[in-house]
Structures are given as C-alpha cells and as structure tokens.
Design a protein around this motif. Structure first.
Motif, mmCIF file in Angstrom:
data_model
loop_
_atom_site.group_PDB
_atom_site.id
_atom_site.type_symbol
_atom_site.label_atom_id
_atom_site.label_comp_id
_atom_site.label_asym_id
_atom_site.label_seq_id
_atom_site.Cartn_x
_atom_site.Cartn_y
_atom_site.Cartn_z
ATOM 1 N N GLU A 1 0.828 -1.206 0.000
ATOM 2 C CA GLU A 1 0.000 0.000 0.000
ATOM 3 C C GLU A 1 0.862 1.256 0.000
ATOM 4 O O GLU A 1 0.538 2.240 -0.662
ATOM 5 N N ALA A 2 1.971 1.236 0.733
ATOM 6 C CA ALA A 2 2.863 2.399 0.779
ATOM 7 C C ALA A 2 3.505 2.635 -0.585
ATOM 8 O O ALA A 2 3.606 3.779 -1.042
ATOM 9 N N VAL A 3 3.936 1.553 -1.226
ATOM 10 C CA VAL A 3 4.534 1.675 -2.556
ATOM 11 C C VAL A 3 3.487 2.155 -3.550
ATOM 12 O O VAL A 3 3.731 3.065 -4.349
ATOM 13 N N ARG A 4 2.304 1.571 -3.475
ATOM 14 C CA ARG A 4 1.220 1.960 -4.377
ATOM 15 C C ARG A 4 0.867 3.441 -4.197
ATOM 16 O O ARG A 4 0.652 4.158 -5.180
ATOM 17 N N ALA A 5 0.833 3.916 -2.960
ATOM 18 C CA ALA A 5 0.495 5.319 -2.697
ATOM 19 C C ALA A 5 1.536 6.251 -3.316
ATOM 20 O O ALA A 5 1.181 7.263 -3.935
ATOM 21 N N LYS A 6 2.813 5.918 -3.165
ATOM 22 C CA LYS A 6 3.875 6.764 -3.728
ATOM 23 C C LYS A 6 3.813 6.778 -5.241
ATOM 24 O O LYS A 6 3.925 7.834 -5.872
ATOM 25 N N LEU B 1 10.585 2.167 -3.580
ATOM 26 C CA LEU B 1 10.288 3.471 -2.964
ATOM 27 C C LEU B 1 11.473 4.427 -3.113
ATOM 28 O O LEU B 1 11.280 5.624 -3.371
ATOM 29 N N GLU B 2 12.682 3.911 -2.968
ATOM 30 C CA GLU B 2 13.864 4.761 -3.114
ATOM 31 C C GLU B 2 13.963 5.315 -4.520
ATOM 32 O O GLU B 2 14.182 6.510 -4.725
ATOM 33 N N LYS B 3 13.777 4.448 -5.517
ATOM 34 C CA LYS B 3 13.843 4.886 -6.906
ATOM 35 C C LYS B 3 12.695 5.839 -7.243
ATOM 36 O O LYS B 3 12.882 6.782 -8.002
ATOM 37 N N ALA B 4 11.522 5.597 -6.666
ATOM 38 C CA ALA B 4 10.382 6.493 -6.899
ATOM 39 C C ALA B 4 10.674 7.863 -6.315
ATOM 40 O O ALA B 4 10.323 8.889 -6.912
ATOM 41 N N GLY B 5 11.339 7.895 -5.170
ATOM 42 C CA GLY B 5 11.711 9.167 -4.566
ATOM 43 C C GLY B 5 12.684 9.946 -5.439
ATOM 44 O O GLY B 5 12.658 11.179 -5.479
ATOM 45 N N GLU B 6 13.539 9.228 -6.142
ATOM 46 C CA GLU B 6 14.489 9.886 -7.039
ATOM 47 C C GLU B 6 13.786 10.485 -8.256
ATOM 48 O O GLU B 6 14.273 11.457 -8.836
ATOM 49 N N LEU B 7 12.643 9.916 -8.644
ATOM 50 C CA LEU B 7 11.888 10.441 -9.790
ATOM 51 C C LEU B 7 11.238 11.775 -9.463
ATOM 52 O O LEU B 7 11.075 12.622 -10.333
ATOM 53 N N ALA B 8 10.840 11.935 -8.203
ATOM 54 C CA ALA B 8 10.083 13.132 -7.820
ATOM 55 C C ALA B 8 10.905 14.391 -7.850
ATOM 56 O O ALA B 8 12.016 14.506 -7.967
#
Length: 125
Positions: free
Chosen positions: A76-81, A118-125
């Motif tokens: 759910e946390a990954v999906r939310a991000k 999540l780490e890679k998604a944070g880098e996209l933002a």
C-alpha cells in the motif's frame, strides 16, 4: 426550515476534485507509513538500552552479528507513492520503474524489493 443547495459540477472540476482527494489520501497514508517505520526503527534501540541497564553482563558481550533492521514496507505504501507520481503526470516513468523489475504489474514485484522501489520512486520526484 430546510435549505437545499444544488451545485452543478463540470466533468473537469469533478476530475480535479477526485485527483485532489486521491492525492491528499495518499499523502496521509505516506505520513502514517513514515511514522510507523520510524517507530519500528527506534523501538529495538530503546529495548536494547533498557535491557543493558538491567543486565550489565550484556555490555561485555558483543552482539553476535550486526543485523540491518529495515522497516517492512507494505504494498500500500509503494502503491500510494507511485499513485502520487502518476497523478503528477509521471505515468510513463512509473510504468518504466515497474517494468525495470521484469514485471508488468506492481503486485508482481517481490516484497523484498519494495524499499528499493520506494527509493527509486523518490528519485523520480
């Protein structure tokens, strides 16, 4: 006395309001996740210090193996991000991130890779 108000909403406004609602709920769940993760990370340290105060012999014995305690990350946390990024117009990047794990859907990514996602998604933002 009853008062009745009817508001006409255009499809565009309805979509904007729905996206805003989704964004706010995903941010709230991300904040809850962060707080829960911090509690999990801090709890073992607190317990260790309390145990050592009770038993001084533990201070003389080194820990057998240093372990990396990583907080468990939920789907759910990954999906939310990823939803947050998608709503910000990064659908292609989110899809590429998922595909980089050799899968077509988020649910096919192994659980042990969620932190990395999540780490890679944070880098996209």
């Amino acid at each position: 006395m009853d008062l009745k108000v009817t508001v006409g909403v255009t499809p565009t406004l309805e979509k904007v309001l729905l996206n805003l609602s989704n964004l706010l709920s995903s941010q709230a769940s991300a904040q809850l996740y962060t707080e829960a993760a911090l509690e999990k990370v801090n709890a073992p340290e607190k317990e260790k210090s309390e145990d050592r105060k009770k038993d001084p012999a533990k201070d003389q014995q080194p820990d057998p193996e240093p372990k990396e305690d990583k907080p468990t990350i939920s789907l759910e946390a990954v999906r939310a991000k990823l939803a947050e990024l998608s709503q910000a117009g990064m659908q292609k990047e989110v899809k590429a991130l998922i595909n980089s794990y050799g899968v077509k859907k988020l649910t096919e990514i192994p659980k042990d890779k969620y932190a990395e996602v999540l780490e890679k998604a944070g880098e996209l933002a």
